[in-house]
Design an enzyme around this catalytic site. Structure first.
Site, PDB file in Angstrom:
ATOM      1  N   GLY A  36     -44.599  12.805 -20.221  1.00 21.50           N
ATOM      2  CA  GLY A  36     -43.473  12.501 -21.117  1.00 21.50           C
ATOM      3  C   GLY A  36     -42.472  13.636 -21.081  1.00 21.50           C
ATOM      4  N   LEU A  37     -41.336  13.408 -21.716  1.00 20.20           N
ATOM      5  CA  LEU A  37     -40.276  14.412 -21.762  1.00 20.20           C
ATOM      6  C   LEU A  37     -40.751  15.684 -22.454  1.00 20.20           C
ATOM      7  CD1 LEU A  37     -37.241  12.215 -22.963  1.00 20.20           C
ATOM      8  CD2 LEU A  37     -37.601  13.138 -20.650  1.00 20.20           C
ATOM      9  N   SER A  38     -40.068  16.767 -22.208  1.00 17.41           N
ATOM     10  CA  SER A  38     -40.325  18.001 -22.938  1.00 17.41           C
ATOM     11  C   SER A  38     -40.094  17.720 -24.420  1.00 17.41           C
ATOM     12  CB  SER A  38     -39.354  19.092 -22.459  1.00 17.41           C
ATOM     13  OG  SER A  38     -39.562  20.275 -23.181  1.00 17.41           O
ATOM     14  N   ALA A  39     -40.970  18.207 -25.262  1.00 21.79           N
ATOM     15  CA  ALA A  39     -40.925  18.029 -26.726  1.00 21.79           C
ATOM     16  C   ALA A  39     -41.259  16.611 -27.176  1.00 21.79           C
ATOM     17  CB  ALA A  39     -39.574  18.455 -27.315  1.00 21.79           C
ATOM     18  N   SER A  40     -41.753  15.784 -26.259  1.00 20.55           N
ATOM     19  CA  SER A  40     -42.159  14.435 -26.684  1.00 20.55           C
ATOM     20  C   SER A  40     -43.434  14.508 -27.525  1.00 20.55           C
ATOM     21  CB  SER A  40     -42.365  13.521 -25.469  1.00 20.55           C
ATOM     22  OG  SER A  40     -43.369  14.038 -24.622  1.00 20.55           O
ATOM     23  N   LYS A  42     -46.581  15.959 -26.042  1.00 17.58           N
ATOM     24  CA  LYS A  42     -47.782  15.991 -25.187  1.00 17.58           C
ATOM     25  C   LYS A  42     -48.764  17.075 -25.631  1.00 17.58           C
ATOM     26  CE  LYS A  42     -45.332  16.816 -21.517  1.00 17.58           C
ATOM     27  NZ  LYS A  42     -44.013  16.850 -22.180  1.00 17.58           N
ATOM     28  N   SER A  43     -48.265  18.310 -25.732  1.00 16.58           N
ATOM     29  CA  SER A  43     -49.162  19.432 -26.081  1.00 16.58           C
ATOM     30  C   SER A  43     -49.725  19.261 -27.481  1.00 16.58           C
ATOM     31  CB  SER A  43     -48.413  20.761 -25.999  1.00 16.58           C
ATOM     32  OG  SER A  43     -48.014  21.004 -24.684  1.00 16.58           O
ATOM     33  N   SER A 107     -51.482  18.241 -20.073  1.00 17.19           N
ATOM     34  CA  SER A 107     -50.180  17.926 -20.668  1.00 17.19           C
ATOM     35  C   SER A 107     -49.073  18.589 -19.854  1.00 17.19           C
ATOM     36  CB  SER A 107     -50.131  18.355 -22.141  1.00 17.19           C
ATOM     37  OG  SER A 107     -50.517  19.690 -22.287  1.00 17.19           O
TER      38      SER A 107
HETATM   39  P1  ADP Z   1     -44.388  18.692 -25.167  1.00 16.42           P
HETATM   40  O1  ADP Z   1     -45.766  19.248 -24.913  1.00 16.42           O
HETATM   41  O2  ADP Z   1     -44.282  17.236 -24.838  1.00 16.42           O
HETATM   42  O3  ADP Z   1     -43.295  19.521 -24.569  1.00 16.42           O
HETATM   43  P2  ADP Z   1     -44.720  19.703 -27.837  1.00 16.42           P
HETATM   44  O4  ADP Z   1     -46.014  19.140 -28.313  1.00 16.42           O
HETATM   45  O5  ADP Z   1     -44.701  21.117 -27.342  1.00 16.42           O
HETATM   46  O6  ADP Z   1     -44.124  18.717 -26.738  1.00 16.42           O
HETATM   47  O7  ADP Z   1     -43.610  19.606 -28.962  1.00 16.42           O
HETATM   48  C1  ADP Z   1     -43.428  18.428 -29.701  1.00 16.42           C
HETATM   49  C2  ADP Z   1     -42.763  18.787 -31.029  1.00 16.42           C
HETATM   50  O8  ADP Z   1     -42.567  17.573 -31.764  1.00 16.42           O
HETATM   51  C3  ADP Z   1     -43.635  19.692 -31.874  1.00 16.42           C
HETATM   52  O9  ADP Z   1     -42.809  20.589 -32.557  1.00 16.42           O
HETATM   53  C4  ADP Z   1     -44.304  18.689 -32.840  1.00 16.42           C
HETATM   54  O10 ADP Z   1     -44.655  19.301 -34.060  1.00 16.42           O
HETATM   55  C5  ADP Z   1     -43.193  17.668 -33.033  1.00 16.42           C
HETATM   56  N1  ADP Z   1     -43.662  16.322 -33.438  1.00 16.42           N
HETATM   57  C6  ADP Z   1     -43.178  15.631 -34.498  1.00 16.42           C
HETATM   58  N2  ADP Z   1     -43.775  14.438 -34.613  1.00 16.42           N
HETATM   59  C7  ADP Z   1     -44.679  14.349 -33.625  1.00 16.42           C
HETATM   60  C8  ADP Z   1     -45.618  13.350 -33.219  1.00 16.42           C
HETATM   61  N3  ADP Z   1     -45.755  12.210 -33.894  1.00 16.42           N
HETATM   62  N4  ADP Z   1     -46.388  13.600 -32.131  1.00 16.42           N
HETATM   63  C9  ADP Z   1     -46.260  14.756 -31.453  1.00 16.42           C
HETATM   64  N5  ADP Z   1     -45.381  15.753 -31.765  1.00 16.42           N
HETATM   65  C10 ADP Z   1     -44.601  15.558 -32.846  1.00 16.42           C
END
Ligand code: ADP
Length: 207
Positions: A36-40, A42-43, A107
């Site tokens: 998924g996109l960055s900040a979606s 995943k982590s 992730s």
């Molecule tokens: P990625 O790993 O995809 O880059 P992150 O997990 O690092 O994304 O960041 C996602 C951000 O979105 C976090 O700050 C998290 O707290 C926020 N967030 C809000 N709602 C949700 C949700 N339902 N599921 C996952 N993250 C969420």
């Protein structure tokens, strides 16, 4: 696929079969592949899932995009070639963890369909289950979340080849699970994944 360079190498089988290992350790391995996109999210979801699995008696281990770039993949950038090599290595490592009977949780943005398909094919060839989880969240929402300020930098042209802004994201067409992280809580996302794993007999209740 990257070509094999070494010749005169031989694969050595161990004395313990896959089935025997699974019986001895009371667990079958698999890979749960978040994309998924960055900040979606995943982590965030992967961390909660790993915690849930460990607390319920499963051996689970998370491979996370940024973390892996500090070590194993520290020599890779974000060009299309490097992204492909990044994912190839992760897929190989996840497969090794899963082969050892762990639940590998990865992730990575993994924006290219062909790279994710290669990761899946690698697992298929080894007879290891591969569960693709698409963490789907509209660009407007991830840009608003922007926990690391990366979208802001990408919009300002300070980061080149940023997925969703200046580099493509190819959404999965048939992932095993599709999670809308703007609509579902982290807790419910984990629940949905666990229910799927149980329903497909990929994990068995340890209670
Ligand atoms: P990625 O790993 O995809 O880059 P992150 O997990 O690092 O994304 O960041 C996602 C951000 O979105 C976090 O700050 C998290 O707290 C926020 N967030 C809000 N709602 C949700 C949700 N339902 N599921 C996952 N993250 C969420």
């Amino acid at each position: 696929m990257t070509q094999q360079i070494a010749s005169n190498i031989t694969w050595h089988e161990g004395n313990v079969t896959k089935e025997e290992r699974a019986t001895l350790l009371n667990q079958k391995g698999l890979t749960i592949w978040f994309t998924g996109l960055s900040a979606s999210g995943k982590s965030t979801i992967a961390i909660a899932l790993e915690q849930h699995l460990l607390h319920n008696g499963f051996s689970a281990y998370r491979l996370d995009g940024d973390n892996i770039r500090f070590g194993l993949n520290k020599n890779l950038g974000f060009s299309p070639e490097d992204r492909t090599e990044n994912i190839r290595r992760i897929a190989e490592v996840a497969k090794l963890f899963a082969d050892s009977t762990a639940i590998a949780v990865t992730s990575f943005i993994s924006p290219y369909k062909s790279d994710r398909d290669s990761a899946r094919a690698l697992h298929d060839q080894a007879g290891i289950p591969f569960v693709e989880v698409y963490v789907d969240c509209p660009l407007e929402v991830v840009e608003q979340r922007d926990p690391k300020g990366l979208y802001k930098k990408a919009r300002a042209g300070e980061i080149k080849e940023f997925t969703g802004i200046s580099a493509p994201y190819e959404a999965p067409e048939a992932p095993e699970l599709h999670i809308r992280s703007d609509l579902l809580s982290v807790e419910d996302s984990v629940k949905q994944i666990i229910e799927y794993l149980l329903s497909k007999d990929l994990i068995a209740s340890k209670q």
